[in-house]
Design a protein around this motif. Structure first.
Motif, short mmCIF file in Angstrom:
data_model
loop_
_atom_site.label_atom_id
_atom_site.label_comp_id
_atom_site.label_asym_id
_atom_site.label_seq_id
_atom_site.Cartn_x
_atom_site.Cartn_y
_atom_site.Cartn_z
N ILE A 119 0.55 -1.29 0.11
CA ILE A 119 -0.18 -0.17 0.03
C ILE A 119 0.97 1.45 0.31
O ILE A 119 2.15 1.24 0.37
N VAL A 120 0.58 2.39 -0.17
CA VAL A 120 1.13 3.79 -0.28
C VAL A 120 0.21 4.73 1.06
O VAL A 120 -1.16 4.90 0.79
N ALA A 121 1.17 4.67 2.33
CA ALA A 121 0.17 5.61 2.99
C ALA A 121 0.74 7.10 2.82
O ALA A 121 2.49 6.88 2.44
N ILE A 122 0.50 8.38 2.73
CA ILE A 122 0.59 9.38 2.67
C ILE A 122 0.01 10.39 3.84
O ILE A 122 -0.82 10.18 4.64
N LYS A 123 0.87 11.28 4.34
CA LYS A 123 0.53 12.67 4.94
C LYS A 123 0.80 14.04 4.56
O LYS A 123 2.20 14.33 3.93
N ARG A 124 -0.07 14.89 4.24
CA ARG A 124 0.28 15.99 3.89
C ARG A 124 -0.89 17.48 4.21
O ARG A 124 -1.32 17.48 5.86
N LEU A 125 0.36 18.36 4.99
CA LEU A 125 -0.19 19.47 5.71
C LEU A 125 -1.53 20.40 4.74
O LEU A 125 -0.30 20.57 3.25
N ARG A 126 -1.64 20.51 4.34
CA ARG A 126 -2.86 21.48 3.75
C ARG A 126 -2.57 22.82 3.59
O ARG A 126 -3.72 23.34 4.98
N LEU A 127 -2.91 24.01 3.03
CA LEU A 127 -3.19 25.48 3.34
C LEU A 127 -3.42 26.20 2.10
O LEU A 127 -4.03 25.96 1.41
N ALA A 128 -4.28 27.06 2.92
CA ALA A 128 -5.11 28.23 2.41
C ALA A 128 -3.93 29.38 2.25
O ALA A 128 -3.48 29.83 2.77
N GLY A 129 -3.93 29.35 0.97
CA GLY A 129 -2.10 30.43 0.76
C GLY A 129 -1.68 29.95 2.04
O GLY A 129 -0.54 28.44 1.18
N ASP A 130 -0.41 30.17 3.13
CA ASP A 130 0.54 30.37 3.34
C ASP A 130 0.22 29.81 4.50
O ASP A 130 0.63 30.01 5.79
N ILE A 133 -4.05 24.84 7.49
CA ILE A 133 -5.53 24.41 7.57
C ILE A 133 -5.80 22.84 8.46
O ILE A 133 -6.35 22.98 9.53
N ALA A 134 -4.99 22.28 7.92
CA ALA A 134 -5.43 20.66 7.90
C ALA A 134 -4.20 19.99 7.65
O ALA A 134 -3.54 20.34 6.99
N VAL A 135 -4.08 18.49 8.42
CA VAL A 135 -3.66 17.91 8.12
C VAL A 135 -4.02 16.26 7.67
O VAL A 135 -5.09 15.81 8.83
N LEU A 136 -3.45 15.69 7.26
CA LEU A 136 -4.46 14.61 5.92
C LEU A 136 -3.65 13.37 5.91
O LEU A 136 -2.43 13.65 4.97
N THR A 137 -3.66 12.50 6.52
CA THR A 137 -3.17 11.45 6.02
C THR A 137 -4.07 10.21 5.18
O THR A 137 -5.26 10.04 5.87
N ASN A 138 -3.68 9.55 3.88
CA ASN A 138 -4.46 9.02 3.91
C ASN A 138 -3.60 7.36 3.42
O ASN A 138 -2.29 6.89 3.70
N LEU A 139 -4.46 6.60 3.28
CA LEU A 139 -4.06 4.74 2.56
C LEU A 139 -4.79 4.96 1.59
O LEU A 139 -5.89 4.85 1.08
N LEU A 140 -3.63 4.55 1.02
CA LEU A 140 -4.42 3.85 -0.63
C LEU A 140 -3.67 2.17 -0.73
O LEU A 140 -2.66 2.16 -0.63
N PRO A 141 -4.69 1.47 -1.54
CA PRO A 141 -4.17 0.53 -2.63
C PRO A 141 -2.73 1.28 -3.47
O PRO A 141 -3.24 2.18 -3.78
N GLU A 142 -2.02 0.54 -3.52
CA GLU A 142 -0.52 1.05 -4.21
C GLU A 142 -0.66 0.84 -5.91
O GLU A 142 -0.47 1.87 -6.43
N MET A 143 -1.53 0.50 -6.16
CA MET A 143 -1.63 0.05 -7.97
C MET A 143 -2.62 1.44 -7.95
O MET A 143 -3.13 2.31 -8.95
N LEU A 144 -3.05 2.70 -6.96
CA LEU A 144 -4.07 3.75 -7.26
C LEU A 144 -3.71 4.45 -6.76
O LEU A 144 -3.71 5.84 -6.85
N ALA A 145 -2.47 4.47 -6.36
CA ALA A 145 -1.53 5.88 -5.67
C ALA A 145 -0.64 7.01 -5.87
O ALA A 145 -0.07 6.59 -7.10
N PRO A 146 -1.47 7.97 -6.13
CA PRO A 146 -0.64 9.41 -7.00
C PRO A 146 0.94 9.05 -6.48
O PRO A 146 0.98 8.88 -5.41
N SER A 147 2.18 10.47 -7.65
CA SER A 147 3.29 10.29 -7.08
C SER A 147 3.49 11.11 -5.75
O SER A 147 1.97 11.64 -5.87
N ARG A 148 4.01 11.61 -5.12
CA ARG A 148 4.81 12.59 -4.76
C ARG A 148 4.09 13.99 -5.36
O ARG A 148 4.19 15.18 -4.69
N GLU A 149 5.24 13.98 -6.22
CA GLU A 149 4.92 15.09 -7.28
C GLU A 149 4.02 15.11 -8.18
O GLU A 149 3.41 16.78 -8.01
N ASP A 150 3.02 14.40 -7.84
CA ASP A 150 1.64 14.76 -8.50
C ASP A 150 0.60 15.48 -7.34
O ASP A 150 -0.16 16.27 -7.23
#
Length: 231
Positions: A119-130, A133-150
Motif C-alpha cells: 500500500i502507499v501511506a501519505i501525509k500532507r499539510l494542506r494550506l490556504a495560501g500560506d 488548515i489541516a493535516v491529511l493522512t491517507n492510505l491507498l492500494p499501491e496500484m491507485l496511489a498518485p506520485s509524490r509530485e502529483d
C-alpha cells in the motif's frame, strides 16, 4: 451585563462590521486595560472569551490577532483541495510523508485487502495560501496511489480522477479532540487547541475501497456544514 462581556461584545461588533479586519493585531491586555481604565483581569477575560470562540487567535511572537474568516465545508464527497479552490482560495500542499510499505493487519482491514500487500501511506499539510488548515493522512492500494509530485501539484481526488478512479460513495465519521504538541506546531495553534477530526473510507462504483483518510482540521478555521431534512 459583566464588564468583560461588554468589552468582548464591542470587539465582536467591530470584527463583524469590518472595522477590525482578519489578521488585524489587537493591543495586549495591559495596554487595553490602561486605555479603557479597566482592570487587567477584565481585559484578559474579554480577550480569552473571544479566543475561545475562534474570533481572535494568539500567536507566539506576534500577539493577539483577528482570526481569518472560517472555511465552511459542505459535507459531501469532495476533497479539501477542491473545496478551497471552489471558494476562491489558493490551496497548497506540503508533503510530510509518502511511503510504500506492506499493509499491517489494521490497515489491510480498513482497505479491505489481504494483510501484507503493498500500500502507499501519505501525509500532507494542506494550506490556504500560506496558512495551515489541516493535516491529511491517507492510505491507498499501491496500484491507485498518485506520485509524490502529483500530490504536491493538486488534490488527491483530482489525481485519482486523472488516473481513471472515481470515488462514488464514502462512509465518514466526524469528531473532535485536542491537538498534540506536534500537531499544534504544524497547524500554528496554541497547545491543546480544539481540532475537528474526519475518518473516511471511499469506494468506487464496484464497491472497492479507493482510499482511507484520517484527517484533522483547525476548529478555529474550519467548519463542517450539513443540510437536514424532515422525514
Amino acid at each position: 451585563m459583566p464588564l468583560y462581556h461588554q468589552l468582548a461584545s464591542a470587539i465582536e461588533r467591530a470584527i463583524q462590521d469590518g472595522q477590525l479586519a482578519p489578521g488585524s493585531s489587537l493591543e495586549n491586555e495591559i495596554a487595553l486595560a490602561q486605555r479603557l481604565g479597566i482592570s487587567r483581569p477584565t481585559a484578559r477575560q474579554a480577550l480569552k472569551s473571544l479566543v475561545d470562540r475562534g474570533l481572535l487567535v494568539r500567536r507566539r511572537g506576534v500577539g493577539t490577532q483577528v482570526s481569518p474568516a472560517q472555511i465552511h465545508r459542505p459535507v459531501g464527497l469532495t476533497s479539501l483541495y477542491d473545496d478551497l479552490e471552489g471558494s476562491g482560495q489558493l490551496p497548497t500542499t506540503r508533503m510530510l510523508d509518502w511511503e510504500r510499505r506492506q499493509a499491517s493487519v489494521e490497515e489491510a482491514e480498513e482497505l479491505e485487502l489481504a494483510a501484507g500487500v503493498d500500500i502507499v501511506a501519505i501525509k500532507r499539510l494542506r494550506l490556504a495560501g500560506d496558512e495551515p488548515i489541516a493535516v491529511l493522512t491517507n492510505l491507498l492500494p499501491e496500484m491507485l496511489a498518485p506520485s509524490r509530485e502529483d500530490l504536491e501539484r493538486t488534490g488527491l481526488y483530482e489525481c485519482l480522477r486523472e488516473r481513471g478512479y472515481q470515488p462514488s460513495v464514502a462512509k465518514q465519521r466526524i469528531g473532535a479532540r485536542t491537538a498534540t504538541a506536534a500537531e499544534a506546531r504544524m497547524l500554528e495553534e496554541s497547545p491543546r487547541s480544539a481540532l475537528l477530526t474526519a475518518d473516511r473510507v471511499a469506494y468506487d462504483d464496484a464497491g472497492h475501497v479507493v482510499e482511507v483518510g484520517h484527517h484533522i482540521y483547525r476548529a478555529s478555521r474550519y467548519v463542517f456544514e450539513t443540510t437536514l431534512f424532515s422525514r
